[in-house]
Design an enzyme around this catalytic site. Sequence first.
Site, PDB file in Angstrom:
ATOM      1  N   CYS A 145      18.544 -32.970 -32.105  1.00  0.00           N
ATOM      2  CA  CYS A 145      18.180 -34.259 -32.692  1.00  0.00           C
ATOM      3  C   CYS A 145      17.471 -35.138 -31.660  1.00  0.00           C
ATOM      4  O   CYS A 145      16.571 -35.910 -31.998  1.00  0.00           O
ATOM      5  CB  CYS A 145      19.398 -34.952 -33.282  1.00  0.00           C
ATOM      6  N   THR A 146      17.867 -35.010 -30.394  1.00  0.00           N
ATOM      7  CA  THR A 146      17.166 -35.754 -29.341  1.00  0.00           C
ATOM      8  C   THR A 146      15.722 -35.281 -29.240  1.00  0.00           C
ATOM      9  O   THR A 146      14.779 -36.067 -29.210  1.00  0.00           O
ATOM     10  CB  THR A 146      17.860 -35.547 -27.980  1.00  0.00           C
TER      11      THR A 146
END
EC number: 6.2.1.64
Lengths: 451, 519
Positions: A218-219
């Site tokens: 997700c980063t």
Amino acid sequence: MSVASPPNPSLALQSKRWNGLRHVLEREGLFCKDDFTPSPDNLEFLQTKCKVLIIGAGGLGCELLKDLALMGFGDLHVIDMDIIELSNLNRQFLFRRTDIGASKAECAARFINNRVPTCKVTPHFCKIQDFDESFYQKFHIIVCGLDSIVARRWINGMLLSMLRYEEDNSIDVASIIPMIDGGTEGFKGNARVILPGFTACIECTLDLFPPQVNYPLCTIANTPRLPEHCVEYVKLIQWDKESPFGAPLDGDDPQHIAWIYERAQERANQFNISGITYRLVQGVIKHIIPAVASTNAVIAAACAMEVFKLATSCYDSMANYFNFNDLDGIYSYTYEAEKSDSCLACSNAPQLLTIEDPNTTTLEDVIKELCELPRFQLKSPALTTVMADGKQRTLYLASVKSIEEATRKNLTQSLGELGLQDGQQLTITDVTSPTAITIQLKYQANEIEMS
Amino acid sequence: MSSPAPPKSPELSDKSKKYDRQIRLWGDHGQAFLEAATICLVNVTAVGCEAAKGLILPGIGGFTVADGSTVKEEDLGNNYLGKSKALACKQLLQELNTDVNGDYVDESVDYILANRPNFFDSFDLVIASNLNEQSLLQLANRLWESNVPLVYCRSLGMLGSIRLQLKEHCIVEAHPDNRQFDLRLEQPFHALREHLEATEVTSKMPWLVVLYKFIKIWQKEQEDGRLAPSNYKEKTNLREAIRAEMKKDEENYEEAMKAVNTSFGAGLVPSSLKAIFEDDACEQLHKKSDIFWIMAKALKHFVVEENKGYLPLPGVLPDMTASTDSYITLQHIYRQQALHDADQVYHKCQHYLKQLSLPADSIDERTVRLLCREAAGMFVLRGTRIADEYEKNCRLLPLVEENELQGTLTVYNFALRAYERFLSECGSIPGECAVEQDIGRLKSITSKMLNDLGLHATISDDVLHEICRYGGAELHAVSAFIGGCAAQEVIKIITKQYKPIDNTFIYNAISTESVTLKL
């Protein structure tokens, strides 16, 4: 090209080049091992009988070949599946610019054979997995100069599987092949002596390997902050989406790296992130570990010394794990790594896998545990079991496409749905081991009612 | 799909590719220092060649081999039988890397010292091995006078050692293994304070913003005006305060709690830097001052006069779970402040250069920025003369307690020295032919040596027997170990990065132990 004359053992043994070594091997010493017998036989054993296998002809392997050849060993084998690259030349000193593209094992063997007439090196340009027990059995000692943890675990498993047992269940000492393992990263390194079945093995101390850096997806996708996040994004998402060369990503293809560099730069600009460099991109894509000639020389020398001690009995082997670091001065520390009672590979303890609730735990959860738990750290386990009706059943296998497709549906099923019982044994195969391992499912006691 | 246009990206040069794996450690600037350096290898031995190999492979500028003997059968490489050892060695070493300039002199160190002692002055460093006591001291003294660092290697049987002799060595990039981030959270600089005060704490904010909120509350509660928790209990309390306000699964709160331990207390002047500030070389600049000292004085001025005792900000932020914008904004604030601080130091450097009538380009902005970033780790090493060890001196006394040399490895240092005195006095190698007879001679040499040094201790017969048993044997695995270590120490000195040994390293391959002694 000058070819060395065929080795003549009796002549070779008299060569003055061994004067120093003979002092050490033919004279009494007060610090020598108790069962050491000073004798010309020691050098003769090294020159004519002792067979040593070196796994890896890279940074450590090149040093090991030279060290052992010059320590009197006469019969060395070397395995390496890699070919020589330009970036090897700052430390893999048996190779020259003209050797780029050639087999590391063959090139290294040729070099030693030409330079050291008292040593015969036999190269094997292949994977360690291409050989079975009958090959590994030929050696007195095996030395590893590897950068792969999987390969270390595999050869460790192989040597353990070759142990034979006496009637009283003790290990037949004649079946033990000692393994010396070296590793380096930048200015740090370690060397260790493993007597399979007797001292801590690779799996006993699996937690000593540094964890691999993984960035959360997700980063990478949503909130990149570091240049590395941008590179990973291009590698994991953009590459497949755009398929710029219609081929899988090849970290050794400069065009591929250049494409990633440019896309990563674009993404970094978009997010105001600075610090994308070509070197960084390459490092992230290829998981490059910094390496320098000196650390390799030190660690290989420490390994070679242990091979020499084991082969000649002249001094006690070190016990058993040597750590080295020369960032700040020179620091070393030797300690005895302990054998683990619950080791996956060398203990006879059953491997229990505790399942909290078989009705909510899926097969995929089990596989995830096997990959993530520090004591397992498997890569891509295949699972089979014998069902209550006595039938063999493959629960999951990823490596064969048709079987993967047929068993994929099992991943999302719970253990209960799959009909797996408390105490049932699963047979697991994985790239980290040449032999199958068995684990036993242990369901949490039912008294604990979940509210 | 048509293949993309040729890359616009700067693919690495050939050299840069070849040295890629090491440039990742010491950078292009470290590599440039290495490629500009020239060393001399005195005496062709396995340990000397291994040390040279460890420098030629990574691309040192040049090397010269000095040795007056010819190749004998006991030396490896039979093709060279009868030839000059220096020439044979130079040719073999040269093969390792054609980018390096190799040279040789077929003269012994004694001959060179007697006839043209300034030969050594032009080298950046000298590596030597296998010298008798007399030659070692003469060479070491000459190099001390000429201010050329000496790395002296010993490899005998299962024993090895390295002695580093240099006058002064200044390090900016020490590359500490565990670097502490310097965040100034407890005492924020103006721009950071403004930003933090104006920022609302949400789950998208980096932990630094969270921790600031809580440290401010903590500071208000202190009656003694302390800025940050210093003991375990206080840190635990702070962590608990953060936990109490954490809603479920807020990663930045989690990270803030973890950061409590390591986030405070950086930015002050550590003792090693304080020593640099108080050093005469820093106080009294002159035309021949190394630029390190000019920069150190400018740094001191900045810290003491302009920054309330705080170091210039390094400007490096750890990664923190956060939205891109909030992180990049914060990073920008730190980087701007770091540039600002470095700029102040740079201007002071220019001021000093002008005072000393030195050219302005002696110090550039990049170098000053690097120095400011690394200020907390700056280090100066002052070495000692090898010859001092051979005279009565107080540094050796702590090695002896209750008539015992402390630690087994210290014994080997003196045993190896006794070996060298034997070479000088007897003109032969102990144990080369007659072990028993030589043990007696070595024993008397040893006790006289220790006595002359004022050390009331003995070396056990077992150790001396072991030395004689070797009969001068150089075992390759020991030489490769010591040579590898020595090469790395040379790289540290030449690149001015990482801390070298201070000053004697001893290795015992029997027990796989090592120690560093300051002699």
